[in-house]
Design a protein around this motif. Structure first.
Motif, PDB file in Angstrom:
ATOM      1  N   THR A   7       9.996   0.885 -10.136  1.00  0.00           N
ATOM      2  CA  THR A   7       8.593   0.951 -10.538  1.00  0.00           C
ATOM      3  C   THR A   7       7.723   0.274  -9.493  1.00  0.00           C
ATOM      4  O   THR A   7       8.220  -0.362  -8.554  1.00  0.00           O
ATOM      5  N   THR A   8       6.415   0.414  -9.655  1.00  0.00           N
ATOM      6  CA  THR A   8       5.484  -0.228  -8.728  1.00  0.00           C
ATOM      7  C   THR A   8       5.042  -1.575  -9.282  1.00  0.00           C
ATOM      8  O   THR A   8       5.090  -1.825 -10.488  1.00  0.00           O
ATOM      9  N   ALA A   9       4.604  -2.440  -8.382  1.00  0.00           N
ATOM     10  CA  ALA A   9       4.211  -3.800  -8.734  1.00  0.00           C
ATOM     11  C   ALA A   9       2.994  -3.800  -9.652  1.00  0.00           C
ATOM     12  O   ALA A   9       2.157  -2.890  -9.609  1.00  0.00           O
ATOM     13  N   ALA A  10       2.896  -4.841 -10.473  1.00  0.00           N
ATOM     14  CA  ALA A  10       1.787  -4.955 -11.424  1.00  0.00           C
ATOM     15  C   ALA A  10       0.707  -5.924 -10.957  1.00  0.00           C
ATOM     16  O   ALA A  10      -0.445  -5.806 -11.372  1.00  0.00           O
ATOM     17  N   LEU A  11       1.063  -6.862 -10.083  1.00  0.00           N
ATOM     18  CA  LEU A  11       0.130  -7.936  -9.740  1.00  0.00           C
ATOM     19  C   LEU A  11      -0.677  -7.671  -8.480  1.00  0.00           C
ATOM     20  O   LEU A  11      -1.626  -8.416  -8.193  1.00  0.00           O
ATOM     21  N   GLY A  12      -0.327  -6.643  -7.731  1.00  0.00           N
ATOM     22  CA  GLY A  12      -1.082  -6.330  -6.518  1.00  0.00           C
ATOM     23  C   GLY A  12      -1.106  -7.495  -5.549  1.00  0.00           C
ATOM     24  O   GLY A  12      -0.104  -8.170  -5.308  1.00  0.00           O
ATOM     25  N   ASP A  13      -2.300  -7.768  -5.000  1.00  0.00           N
ATOM     26  CA  ASP A  13      -2.447  -8.841  -4.016  1.00  0.00           C
ATOM     27  C   ASP A  13      -2.240 -10.229  -4.617  1.00  0.00           C
ATOM     28  O   ASP A  13      -2.110 -11.212  -3.877  1.00  0.00           O
ATOM     29  N   GLY A  23       0.787  -1.230   0.000  1.00  0.00           N
ATOM     30  CA  GLY A  23       0.000   0.000   0.000  1.00  0.00           C
ATOM     31  C   GLY A  23       0.813   1.271   0.000  1.00  0.00           C
ATOM     32  O   GLY A  23       0.465   2.246  -0.680  1.00  0.00           O
ATOM     33  N   VAL A  24       1.929   1.303   0.739  1.00  0.00           N
ATOM     34  CA  VAL A  24       2.726   2.527   0.831  1.00  0.00           C
ATOM     35  C   VAL A  24       3.335   2.893  -0.520  1.00  0.00           C
ATOM     36  O   VAL A  24       3.515   4.070  -0.838  1.00  0.00           O
ATOM     37  N   SER A  25       3.620   1.891  -1.348  1.00  0.00           N
ATOM     38  CA  SER A  25       4.207   2.175  -2.668  1.00  0.00           C
ATOM     39  C   SER A  25       3.258   2.960  -3.557  1.00  0.00           C
ATOM     40  O   SER A  25       3.698   3.619  -4.513  1.00  0.00           O
ATOM     41  N   GLN A  26       1.964   2.916  -3.258  1.00  0.00           N
ATOM     42  CA  GLN A  26       0.986   3.626  -4.082  1.00  0.00           C
ATOM     43  C   GLN A  26       1.036   5.137  -3.876  1.00  0.00           C
ATOM     44  O   GLN A  26       0.352   5.883  -4.578  1.00  0.00           O
ATOM     45  N   THR A  27       1.819   5.589  -2.914  1.00  0.00           N
ATOM     46  CA  THR A  27       2.021   7.037  -2.747  1.00  0.00           C
ATOM     47  C   THR A  27       2.939   7.599  -3.824  1.00  0.00           C
ATOM     48  O   THR A  27       3.083   8.806  -3.960  1.00  0.00           O
ATOM     49  N   GLU A  50       5.214   9.328  -6.142  1.00  0.00           N
ATOM     50  CA  GLU A  50       6.289  10.325  -6.117  1.00  0.00           C
ATOM     51  C   GLU A  50       6.592  10.834  -4.714  1.00  0.00           C
ATOM     52  O   GLU A  50       7.707  11.280  -4.440  1.00  0.00           O
ATOM     53  N   LEU A  51       5.636  10.789  -3.789  1.00  0.00           N
ATOM     54  CA  LEU A  51       5.908  11.208  -2.415  1.00  0.00           C
ATOM     55  C   LEU A  51       7.016  10.364  -1.802  1.00  0.00           C
ATOM     56  O   LEU A  51       7.810  10.849  -0.993  1.00  0.00           O
ATOM     57  N   LEU A  52       7.068   9.103  -2.183  1.00  0.00           N
ATOM     58  CA  LEU A  52       8.061   8.177  -1.666  1.00  0.00           C
ATOM     59  C   LEU A  52       9.237   8.023  -2.620  1.00  0.00           C
ATOM     60  O   LEU A  52      10.398   8.028  -2.204  1.00  0.00           O
ATOM     61  N   ILE A  53       8.934   7.895  -3.904  1.00  0.00           N
ATOM     62  CA  ILE A  53       9.960   7.532  -4.882  1.00  0.00           C
ATOM     63  C   ILE A  53      10.899   8.694  -5.205  1.00  0.00           C
ATOM     64  O   ILE A  53      12.108   8.485  -5.403  1.00  0.00           O
ATOM     65  N   ASN A  54      10.402   9.912  -5.225  1.00  0.00           N
ATOM     66  CA  ASN A  54      11.293  11.050  -5.515  1.00  0.00           C
ATOM     67  C   ASN A  54      12.391  11.201  -4.461  1.00  0.00           C
ATOM     68  O   ASN A  54      13.583  11.302  -4.809  1.00  0.00           O
TER      69      ASN A  54
END
Length: 310
Positions: free
Chosen positions: A289-295, A257-261, A263-267
């Motif tokens: 990059t963020t994950a593609a498969l989710g849960d 869930g936190v990865s969905q933030t 640019e707040l996290l990745i920048n």
């Protein structure tokens, strides 16, 4: 027709899917709660697999993603959060004795990495780091198209790498672990501590804000909330810099869930990473990059594991 069975056991739910030997669309799938007052998690798992067992197909193997430290070589769950009886638990042998097919067992975060590598965001990459960032932090590492397991299969417990030996206490009892600095729990704890010090914010102190509340506040420009994600990203950047020096990955996939933030996290992650590699070549062409498969990452990782049996 031949088939594989993939199982993803979590602290709250058990998911089982039956896949054809050729293809990734489930033939049958179902999920149930892990806990029940009348039956153990093992009994519920066996019942669900038996219920979904295909009568018109030959099952080649079962792949199973288990929570917590797992020894895949011995087929043993060392300890599973929220499943009290799974301590040094021979789950592989129990399932093999019941279903009479090969059973392959793996840690859920490791198998999520395997799932993203074979079916998700890291398809086509040969050196992969996967981090799931939510209540805690888990991880998996693939080098030269092989999942890194270590001597007992306990490798890549990324959330418990020490980043700051004088840092905050981790849920495991250690201090300054990545999980204690960059997880959703750590972000929420940091904001609550700062609010208690009197820091101005749009967020209330009571009830204590969750990481989701903090994300929403950051989107409206709340300085403390933005700082909390930047702090978490900074520590992730330090960790990934160490991984860059150790493994030289070509892609880092962030799940949870936190990865969905984003640019707040990745920048801030990228800012710290660039400052802390000893040469730019270590991150040349690196993809984050963020994950593609989710849960479903763990479930597809369990499928990829099962497919090792031909």
């Amino acid at each position: 027709m031949d088939a594989y069975i993939a199982v993803d056991v979590g602290g709250t739910q058990i998911r089982v899917s039956v896949f054809p030997a050729e293809g990734t669309k489930p033939l049958r799938q179902e999920k149930i709660s892990t806990r029940d007052v009348s039956r153990t998690a093992t009994e519920r798992l066996i019942d669900l697999v038996a219920r979904l067992w295909p009568e018109d197909a030959t099952v080649r193997s079962i792949g199973l993603a288990a929570p917590g430290p797992t020894d895949p070589k011995a087929g043993v769950v060392i300890a599973a959060p929220n499943i009290k009886e799974w301590v040094n638990f021979p789950l592989q042998q129990i399932l093999q004795d019941r279903f009479h097919v090969p059973v392959l067992l793996g840690n859920d975060a490791n198998l999520a990495a395997l799932g993203e590598w074979k079916y998700g965001a890291a398809v086509g990459y040969h050196h992969v780091v996967f981090l799931t960032i939510s209540t805690g932090i888990g991880g998996g590492i693939i080098i030269d198209d092989r999942l890194l397991l270590g001597e007992r299969g306990l490798a890549a417990e990324c959330g418990h790498v020490i980043i700051d030996p004088d840092g905050p206490l981790c849920n495991c009892g250690g201090r300054g672990h990545l999980e204690a600095l960059s997880s959703g729990t750590a972000i929420a704890r940091y904001v609550a501590d700062e609010l208690k010090k009197g820091r101005p914010s749009k967020l209330p102190l009571d009830p204590p804000p969750t990481s989701r509340d903090i994300f929403k506040a950051a989107q409206t420009g709340d300085a403390l909330s933005i700082e909390a994600f930047a702090r978490a990203g900074h520590y992730l950047g330090l960790f990934i810099a160490s991984l860059a020096h150790t493994f030289n990955p070509s892609i880092v996939v962030l799940g949870g869930g936190v990865s969905q933030t984003r640019e707040l996290l990745i920048n801030p992650l990228w800012e710290t990473l660039r400052k802390n590699v000893m040469a730019p070549d270590y991150i040349k062409d690196l993809v984050i990059t963020t994950a593609a498969l989710g849960d479903d990452a763990g479930l597809y990782g369990a499928l990829a594991l099962a497919q090792q049996v031909k």
